[in-house]
Enzyme design. Structure first.
Site: not given
Length: 340
Positions: A39, A130, A243
């Site tokens: 898509k 992460c 973070h």
């Protein structure tokens, strides 16, 4: 001579960042393919001063390509990574699918570069979570000096770790606070994230820990040392990117805070900003777009014999994902492929 490189999931947050970092670090790319779902076929992606159109992942032939950086979820990775690996293309995977596979190395180049030699077992290399990636960059040089016994970490994780929909949810909820009738109900998160913190990342496990907390434990053991005890509390905060972590470390041997500071100053991938004054530390907003992991608030923990506290901040889309993946590719090139 450079490499033929594929970026899988090029239209997502991490995929776009991978393209940025490949260009910024001048990775030796001879040919580039960017892949996405059918898509999204034809979507334009930026690579330095060039524009590249996405191709269909489902029909792409990985034969003859050197490295594939995967930035898609575990389900798509499970389907397509073995195809790429079987075709002779080394997969560097950002999902959690292969991180705990004993035949797949889990690499943070500043910490365990020698483990990359194990890649040939499946032709796949795993990129860590992460929150783990930035923490182990700080832990490894300290562990080499004084041997870590135990780590207690609390994370403050930005919404970009959950993808674009989460970033949109924070933005729309924040706007809705000020515009009557435009309030936005939570859909990505179980509770409202705007002006709030949510002590819940990933699914809950039988132990009461979340999967994110378990990942930090398991991955730290695999990357740094299986003997290290880790306990984590992972929290989502209303920050778009970046973070932060509050880390308490207990060592087997005494480590003075001044020596710890100097060790971290000399360590690869780390910038120490640690002034005991107003603003003498780094916040998530300040680390966005940066390669380094920033360490601040280094101080002795007086409640235990051999303890240090520190504050750790990093751009989670970079060191926590895309940057580490590109660094793995660089390491792979230097140690194994040796073409660039």
């Amino acid at each position: 001579m450079g490499y033929r490189v594929v970026v899988v999931g090029a239209t997502g947050n991490v995929g776009r960042e991978m393209l940025n970092i490949l260009a910024e670090r001048q990775f030796p790319v001879d040919e580039l393919a960017v892949l996405a779902s059918r898509k999204s076929k034809g979507t334009e992606c930026s690579f330095g001063d060039k524009t590249v159109k996405t191709e269909d992942l489902d029909t792409f032939d990985f034969t003859g390509w050197d490295i594939a950086l995967f930035a898609v979820g575990s389900e798509a990775t499970q389907q397509y990574a073995p195809i790429a690996a079987k075709a002779g293309c080394v997969v560097i995977d950002n999902s959690s699918l292969y991180r705990y596979d004993p035949d797949v190395p889990l690499i943070v180049p500043e910490c365990n570069p020698d483990d990359i030699e194990q890649y040939s077992k499946k032709n796949i290399i795993a990129n860590p979570n992460c929150s783990t990636a930035q923490m182990v960059v700080a832990l490894k040089p300290l562990h080499d000096r004084a041997k870590i016994k135990r780590v207690v970490v609390s994370t403050y994780q930005s919404v970009s770790g959950s993808g674009k929909d989460a970033m949109d949810e924070l933005w729309n909820q924040t706007k809705g606070m000020y515009v009557p009738g435009q309030e936005v109900e939570p859909s990505v998160y179980p509770k409202e994230i705007a002006f709030n913190v949510i002590p819940h990342i990933d699914v809950f496990m039988d132990s009461g820990d979340t999967k994110e907390e378990w990942k930090m434990v398991a991955e730290t053991k695999k990357i740094v040392d299986p003997a290290i005890k880790v306990t984590a509390t992972c929290v989502r905060v209303p920050v778009f990117v970046g973070h932060a972590e509050s880390i308490n470390i207990e060592f087997e041997d005494h480590l003075d805070e001044d020596e710890a500071r100097e060790i971290l100053r000399e360590a690869p991938g780390i910038m120490v900003v640690d002034k005991r004054e107003d603003g003498g530390y780094i916040t998530p907003k300040e680390c966005v777009g940066e390669f380094a992991t920033y360490i601040s608030r280094i101080r002795q923990d007086s409640t235990i014999d051999n303890g240090i506290n520190l504050w750790c901040v990093s751009d989670n889309l970079r060191k926590g994902a895309a940057l580490n993946a590109v660094q793995i590719a660089e390491l792979l090139g230097r140690r194994v492929l040796k073409k660039g």
